[in-house]
Design an enzyme around this catalytic site. Structure first.
Site, PDB file in Angstrom:
ATOM      1  N   GLY A  47       2.509  22.645  75.046  1.00  0.00           N
ATOM      2  CA  GLY A  47       1.675  21.492  74.985  1.00  0.00           C
ATOM      3  C   GLY A  47       2.517  20.215  74.934  1.00  0.00           C
ATOM      4  O   GLY A  47       3.417  19.798  75.711  1.00  0.00           O
ATOM      5  N   ASP A 137      -3.631  26.364  61.608  1.00  0.00           N
ATOM      6  CA  ASP A 137      -2.534  26.969  62.520  1.00  0.00           C
ATOM      7  C   ASP A 137      -2.633  28.524  62.535  1.00  0.00           C
ATOM      8  O   ASP A 137      -2.604  28.895  61.559  1.00  0.00           O
ATOM      9  CB  ASP A 137      -1.479  26.358  62.453  1.00  0.00           C
ATOM     10  CG  ASP A 137      -0.504  26.452  63.471  1.00  0.00           C
ATOM     11  OD1 ASP A 137      -0.766  27.058  64.465  1.00  0.00           O
ATOM     12  OD2 ASP A 137       0.504  25.764  63.583  1.00  0.00           O
ATOM     13  N   ILE A 138      -2.505  29.146  63.626  1.00  0.00           N
ATOM     14  CA  ILE A 138      -2.587  30.465  63.893  1.00  0.00           C
ATOM     15  C   ILE A 138      -1.415  30.784  64.678  1.00  0.00           C
ATOM     16  O   ILE A 138      -0.871  31.619  64.146  1.00  0.00           O
ATOM     17  CB  ILE A 138      -4.086  31.060  64.736  1.00  0.00           C
ATOM     18  CG1 ILE A 138      -5.256  30.723  64.071  1.00  0.00           C
ATOM     19  CG2 ILE A 138      -3.783  32.613  64.671  1.00  0.00           C
ATOM     20  CD1 ILE A 138      -5.353  31.176  62.654  1.00  0.00           C
ATOM     21  N   TYR A 228      17.795  19.433  34.621  1.00  0.00           N
ATOM     22  CA  TYR A 228      17.484  20.490  33.871  1.00  0.00           C
ATOM     23  C   TYR A 228      15.954  20.548  33.645  1.00  0.00           C
ATOM     24  O   TYR A 228      15.595  19.660  33.933  1.00  0.00           O
ATOM     25  CB  TYR A 228      18.566  20.704  32.648  1.00  0.00           C
ATOM     26  CG  TYR A 228      18.588  19.276  31.755  1.00  0.00           C
ATOM     27  CD1 TYR A 228      17.329  19.261  30.959  1.00  0.00           C
ATOM     28  CD2 TYR A 228      19.552  18.635  31.835  1.00  0.00           C
ATOM     29  CE1 TYR A 228      17.331  17.968  30.215  1.00  0.00           C
ATOM     30  CE2 TYR A 228      19.403  17.411  31.116  1.00  0.00           C
ATOM     31  CZ  TYR A 228      18.462  17.280  30.042  1.00  0.00           C
ATOM     32  OH  TYR A 228      18.377  16.053  29.409  1.00  0.00           O
ATOM     33  N   LYS A 289       4.305  10.592  23.517  1.00  0.00           N
ATOM     34  CA  LYS A 289       5.851  11.238  23.058  1.00  0.00           C
ATOM     35  C   LYS A 289       5.407  12.676  22.904  1.00  0.00           C
ATOM     36  O   LYS A 289       4.535  13.150  22.264  1.00  0.00           O
ATOM     37  CB  LYS A 289       5.954  10.629  21.764  1.00  0.00           C
ATOM     38  CG  LYS A 289       7.396  11.034  21.528  1.00  0.00           C
ATOM     39  CD  LYS A 289       8.537   9.904  22.282  1.00  0.00           C
ATOM     40  CE  LYS A 289       9.824   9.993  21.747  1.00  0.00           C
ATOM     41  NZ  LYS A 289      10.120   9.379  20.421  1.00  0.00           N
ATOM     42  N   HIS A 290       6.397  13.375  23.782  1.00  0.00           N
ATOM     43  CA  HIS A 290       6.346  14.832  23.652  1.00  0.00           C
ATOM     44  C   HIS A 290       4.807  15.293  23.970  1.00  0.00           C
ATOM     45  O   HIS A 290       4.163  16.068  23.262  1.00  0.00           O
ATOM     46  CB  HIS A 290       6.664  15.330  22.423  1.00  0.00           C
ATOM     47  CG  HIS A 290       8.112  15.143  22.074  1.00  0.00           C
ATOM     48  ND1 HIS A 290       9.140  16.164  22.039  1.00  0.00           N
ATOM     49  CD2 HIS A 290       8.864  14.115  21.946  1.00  0.00           C
ATOM     50  CE1 HIS A 290      10.296  15.588  21.734  1.00  0.00           C
ATOM     51  NE2 HIS A 290      10.356  14.458  21.879  1.00  0.00           N
ATOM     52  N   ASN A 432      -4.698  21.543  16.580  1.00  0.00           N
ATOM     53  CA  ASN A 432      -5.711  20.816  16.214  1.00  0.00           C
ATOM     54  C   ASN A 432      -5.905  19.350  16.162  1.00  0.00           C
ATOM     55  O   ASN A 432      -4.661  18.955  15.771  1.00  0.00           O
ATOM     56  CB  ASN A 432      -6.067  21.411  14.858  1.00  0.00           C
ATOM     57  CG  ASN A 432      -6.727  22.705  14.705  1.00  0.00           C
ATOM     58  OD1 ASN A 432      -7.677  23.142  15.639  1.00  0.00           O
ATOM     59  ND2 ASN A 432      -6.189  23.611  14.021  1.00  0.00           N
ATOM     60  N   ARG A 452      -6.875  22.342  10.560  1.00  0.00           N
ATOM     61  CA  ARG A 452      -7.340  21.031  10.833  1.00  0.00           C
ATOM     62  C   ARG A 452      -7.261  19.934   9.770  1.00  0.00           C
ATOM     63  O   ARG A 452      -7.089  18.672   9.568  1.00  0.00           O
ATOM     64  CB  ARG A 452      -9.087  21.217  10.992  1.00  0.00           C
ATOM     65  CG  ARG A 452      -9.488  19.912  11.777  1.00  0.00           C
ATOM     66  CD  ARG A 452     -10.800  20.483  12.494  1.00  0.00           C
ATOM     67  NE  ARG A 452     -10.479  21.337  13.624  1.00  0.00           N
ATOM     68  CZ  ARG A 452      -9.989  20.985  14.688  1.00  0.00           C
ATOM     69  NH1 ARG A 452      -9.756  19.654  14.990  1.00  0.00           N
ATOM     70  NH2 ARG A 452      -9.914  21.959  15.834  1.00  0.00           N
ATOM     71  N   PHE A 487     -15.075  21.540  15.936  1.00  0.00           N
ATOM     72  CA  PHE A 487     -15.896  21.333  14.656  1.00  0.00           C
ATOM     73  C   PHE A 487     -14.959  21.730  13.587  1.00  0.00           C
ATOM     74  O   PHE A 487     -13.678  22.401  13.556  1.00  0.00           O
ATOM     75  CB  PHE A 487     -16.929  22.535  14.724  1.00  0.00           C
ATOM     76  CG  PHE A 487     -16.755  24.178  14.827  1.00  0.00           C
ATOM     77  CD1 PHE A 487     -15.887  24.833  13.566  1.00  0.00           C
ATOM     78  CD2 PHE A 487     -16.967  24.856  15.922  1.00  0.00           C
ATOM     79  CE1 PHE A 487     -15.432  26.131  13.688  1.00  0.00           C
ATOM     80  CE2 PHE A 487     -16.647  26.352  15.770  1.00  0.00           C
ATOM     81  CZ  PHE A 487     -15.926  26.759  14.981  1.00  0.00           C
ATOM     82  N   ASP A 492     -13.642  20.840   4.049  1.00  0.00           N
ATOM     83  CA  ASP A 492     -12.382  20.058   3.355  1.00  0.00           C
ATOM     84  C   ASP A 492     -11.714  19.260   4.400  1.00  0.00           C
ATOM     85  O   ASP A 492     -11.270  18.278   3.996  1.00  0.00           O
ATOM     86  CB  ASP A 492     -11.350  21.209   2.881  1.00  0.00           C
ATOM     87  CG  ASP A 492     -11.005  22.325   4.087  1.00  0.00           C
ATOM     88  OD1 ASP A 492     -11.540  22.161   5.245  1.00  0.00           O
ATOM     89  OD2 ASP A 492     -10.257  23.255   3.822  1.00  0.00           O
ATOM     90  N   ARG A 534     -16.422  20.949  23.113  1.00  0.00           N
ATOM     91  CA  ARG A 534     -15.129  20.940  22.338  1.00  0.00           C
ATOM     92  C   ARG A 534     -14.012  20.538  23.323  1.00  0.00           C
ATOM     93  O   ARG A 534     -14.071  20.919  24.465  1.00  0.00           O
ATOM     94  CB  ARG A 534     -15.001  22.424  22.058  1.00  0.00           C
ATOM     95  CG  ARG A 534     -13.723  22.581  21.116  1.00  0.00           C
ATOM     96  CD  ARG A 534     -13.512  24.129  20.979  1.00  0.00           C
ATOM     97  NE  ARG A 534     -13.144  24.992  21.842  1.00  0.00           N
ATOM     98  CZ  ARG A 534     -12.947  26.306  21.650  1.00  0.00           C
ATOM     99  NH1 ARG A 534     -13.532  26.998  20.697  1.00  0.00           N
ATOM    100  NH2 ARG A 534     -12.593  26.918  22.931  1.00  0.00           N
ATOM    101  N   HIS A 538      -4.005  23.141  24.538  1.00  0.00           N
ATOM    102  CA  HIS A 538      -2.889  23.828  24.237  1.00  0.00           C
ATOM    103  C   HIS A 538      -1.682  23.645  24.818  1.00  0.00           C
ATOM    104  O   HIS A 538      -1.721  23.295  26.020  1.00  0.00           O
ATOM    105  CB  HIS A 538      -3.318  25.395  24.095  1.00  0.00           C
ATOM    106  CG  HIS A 538      -4.287  25.726  22.808  1.00  0.00           C
ATOM    107  ND1 HIS A 538      -5.689  26.196  23.291  1.00  0.00           N
ATOM    108  CD2 HIS A 538      -4.257  25.826  21.672  1.00  0.00           C
ATOM    109  CE1 HIS A 538      -6.285  26.205  22.295  1.00  0.00           C
ATOM    110  NE2 HIS A 538      -5.468  26.095  21.161  1.00  0.00           N
TER     111      HIS A 538
END
Length: 538
Positions: A47, A137-138, A228, A289-290, A432, A452, A487, A492, A534, A538
Site C-alpha cells: 500500500g 490492526d490485524i 534507580y 513531600k513523600h 488515617n 486516627r 468516620f 476520642d 469515605r 493507602h
C-alpha cells in the site's frame, strides 16, 4: 495441545536478502529503505508504504506479486496469505518446511519492518467508535508475531528508533544479523503487540462499561530508564500508557535534571490534588513531600496561595514538590525559588517565570497543558504478590456530595467553605488522614497513622511547630475546621481535634458510635457535617 519441537539449532548469522516493509509511522522509512537497497536487500512492500518507497526512486515489489492476489476490502486483506506467512514461519533447516516452501513457490523473507495502525493515537484523540475500530490492526500484529516466533531465521523491527541499530548490525556482520540481535528484536516485538492488544481490550472495557472483564491487560511504552527506584538498590523505568489525562506523564519538562522515581510519584500526587481546585474560583497551591501534602492553600494570586501553603509546614516543604492550578507567573516563581524545591508543575508557565526558574539549574519545571479532571473515571492498578488490585479511581468530589448537618449547630458559611476545602485535601492524604483548615489554607495535617487519634495529635503538633516558626502566640488550629477521611470510630479522635481548637468537623459518618460522636460535638458546641463518602488512600 502443545506442538513438539524438532530441536533444530538456530544459525548464528542470517543473511538479509529480502525485506518486507509495511508501516503506519513512516518516520525514517525512505532513508532506511535506501540503506537496505544499497546493501543489496530486495524490498517488498504494501500500500502506502510501497508508494512512499517507489516515490523516492527505490526499487520495490508490491506484496501482491508474492501472493498473486490483490489487496481487497480497503486494504484490510493484503498480507494474510500463505505466501507471506509461509515465508515468515518456515523453519529453513527443516527439510519438510523447505520442501513445502519450494513446492508452493514461497520465497523466504529475512527482515520484517512493521509498525501498527495508530490505534492508541486515534483513541487518545477522542475518535469516533467506528474510526477507532478501523484502526485496530490485524495483518500487522499477525506478521509481527509470526516473525518474532521464527526469530531463529529472520529479524522483526517494530520501532523506527531501531532502524539505525539494524543498519549498524548489518554493516558489522557483512549483511547478516546475529541470533542475539534477532532475539532482542523479537522480545521487543512481542512486548509491542502485547501493549497494543492491552490498549484495545482496555478501550473495549471502557466503551462497554465492563467494570471487571474476565481477562485484564495493561501495557505501556518505556519513556525513560531511571537511575534507580525508591531506593538506590532498586532498578526503575517510567512507562507511559497513552492516557490523555494531563499530568506528569504528559507534561513537558522545560528545565532541570532528570526526574527520579520518587519525583514522578510525588509530582503526580501534587498535581492530582491541585486539580481539585477550580482555577476560575481561586489560585491554589499544593506542596507535597513523600506523596503527602504538607501545605495546601487558596488565594487571590499564586504567590498568596503559596505563602499560605508554605506556612502550614515550612520545614517539610524543604525539598518538596509544588503544584498549582494556574499559569505559573513571575511573582509566584520568585517566591517559590527562595525555598529548595525539587519540582514545579503547572498547567503552563509565563516566559518571565521560566527565566526566573532557570536560575536554579537543577529545579525541574513541568508544564502539563491543563489540569486533571477530578471527576473523570479511570482505573488504578497496584501489584501484590501473584496478582493485581484493580479499581476505579476515587473521583468523588465534595461539591457534588449531599452534605448532612448532624449536630444542633450548623456550620457558618465561612466554616462550610473551609470544611469543603479540608475534605478535598483529605482525599489526597494517606490514611488515617486528619486535616485542619483555616481561611482557605491547611494549618495542620496528620497522615498515614495507624490510629486516627494519633493523626489528630500529629496534625496539632505540626500546627504548634508552624506557629513557633512564624512567631505566632498560638497555632492556627484555634478557630479552624477539621476533616477526617473516614468516620471517627470513637469520640476520642474528635475530642483531640476539639482540644486543638477546631470549631467544625466534616467526616463520612457511618460508625456504630456515630451517636456518641455527635453527642460529644453537641456538648462542645461543634458543628458536624457528614458526607456519606469515605476517602481511604493507602
Amino acid at each position: 495441545m502443545a506442538v513438539a519441537s524438532k530441536m533444530i539449532p538456530p544459525p548464528d548469522l542470517v543473511p538479509v536478502r529480502r525485506a518486507l516493509l509495511s508501516v503506519s509511522d513512516k518516520t525514517g522509512l525512505v532513508e532506511f529503505a535506501q540503506a537496505l537497497a544499497k546493501a543489496g536487500v530486495e524490498l517488498v512492500s504494501t500500500g502506502g508504504t510501497a508508494k512512499a518507497i517507489a516515490a523516492a526512486g527505490i526499487a520495490v515489489r508490491d506484496v501482491s506479486e508474492l501472493t498473486g492476489f490483490p489487496e481487497i476490502m480497503d486494504g484490510r486483506v493484503k498480507t494474510l496469505h500463505p505466501a507471506v506467512h509461509g515465508a515468515l514461519l518456515g523453519v529453513r533447516d527443516d527439510p519438510e518446511h523447505a520442501a513445502a516452501m519450494h513446492q508452493h513457490g514461497i520465497e523466504p523473507i529475512d527482515l520484517v519492518v512493521v509498525n501498527l495502525y495508530p490505534f492508541e493515537e486515534v483513541r487518545r484523540s477522542g475518535g469516533e467508535y467506528a474510526a477507532i475500530v478501523e484502526n485496530i490492526d490485524i495483518g500487522g500484529p499477525a506478521m509481527v508475531r509470526a516473525s518474532a516466533k521464527n526469530h531463529a531465521y529472520l529479524a522483526v523491527v517494530t520501532d523506527p528508533e531501531d532502524y539505525a541499530s539494524v543498519l549498524n548490525a548489518l554493516e558489522m556482520n557483512l549483511g547478516s544479523l546475529s541470533f542475539d540481535f534477532r532475539q532482542k528484536l523479537a522480545a521487543k516485538a512481542f512486548a509491542r503487540t502485547a501493549a497494543y492488544d492491552a490498549a484495545i481490550s482496555g478501550w473495549f472495557a471502557e466503551a462497554l462499561a465492563i467494570e471487571h472483564p474476565g481477562w485484564c491487560a495493561f501495557g505501556g511504552k518505556l519513556e525513560t530508564v531511571m537511575r534507580y527506584g525508591e531506593n538506590p538498590h532498586q532498578s526503575a523505568g517510567f512507562y507511559v500508557t497513552g492516557d490523555r489525562r494531563p499530568g506528569v506523564a504528559t507534561a513537558k519538562q522545560l528545565q532541570g535534571k532528570q526526574l527520579s522515581y520518587n519525583n514522578i510519584n510525588d509530582t503526580d500526587a501534587a498535581f492530582e490534588l491541585v486539580g481539585e481546585f477550580d482555577p476560575a474560583r481561586s489560585a491554589a497551591i499544593a506542596i507535597i513531600k513523600h506523596a503527602n501534602p504538607c501545605g495546601v492553600a487558596e488565594g487571590g494570586t499564586l504567590k498568596e496561595a503559596y505563602l499560605k501553603a508554605l506556612a502550614c509546614d515550612p520545614i517539610s516543604a524543604f525539598g518538596g514538590i509544588v503544584a498549582m492550578n494556574r499559569i505559573l507567573d513571575a511573582e509566584a516563581a520568585e517566591e517559590i525559588v527562595k525555598t529548595f524545591t525539587e519540582v514545579i508543575i503547572a498547567p503552563e508557565a509565563s516566559e518571565e517565570a521560566v527565566r526566573i526558574v532557570a536560575a536554579k539549574k537543577n529545579l525541574r519545571l513541568l508544564t502539563a497543558g491543563g489540569l486533571p479532571d477530578p471527576r473523570a473515571a479511570a482505573t488504578t492498578v497496584k501489584s501484590v504478590a501473584g496478582g493485581l488490585l484493580v479499581q476505579g479511581r476515587d473521583n468523588a468530589v465534595v461539591d457534588d456530595l449531599d452534605l448532612k448537618v448532624v449536630t444542633k449547630r450548623a456550620p457558618t458559611p465561612a466554616e462550610l467553605a473551609d470544611l469543603k476545602f479540608a475534605f478535598r485535601v483529605a482525599k489526597h492524604v494517606k490514611s488515617n488522614a486528619i486535616v485542619y483548615v483555616r481561611d482557605g489554607a491547611t494549618v495542620g495535617i496528620g497522615a498515614g497513622q495507624m490510629s486516627r487519634v494519633d493523626s489528630s495529635r500529629i496534625a496539632a503538633r505540626k500546627a504548634l511547630d508552624a506557629a513557633e516558626a512564624a512567631g505566632n502566640p498560638e497555632p492556627l488550629t484555634k478557630g479552624s475546621v477539621v476533616a477526617s477521611d473516614a468516620f471517627f470510630p470513637f469520640a476520642d479522635g474528635l475530642l483531640s481535634a476539639i482540644e486543638a481548637g477546631a470549631t467544625a468537623v466534616i467526616q463520612p459518618g457511618g460508625s456504630m458510635r456515630d451517636d456518641e460522636v455527635i453527642a460529644a460535638a453537641d456538648e462542645h458546641g461543634i458543628a458536624m457535617v457528614f458526607t456519606g463518602v469515605r476517602h481511604f488512600r493507602h
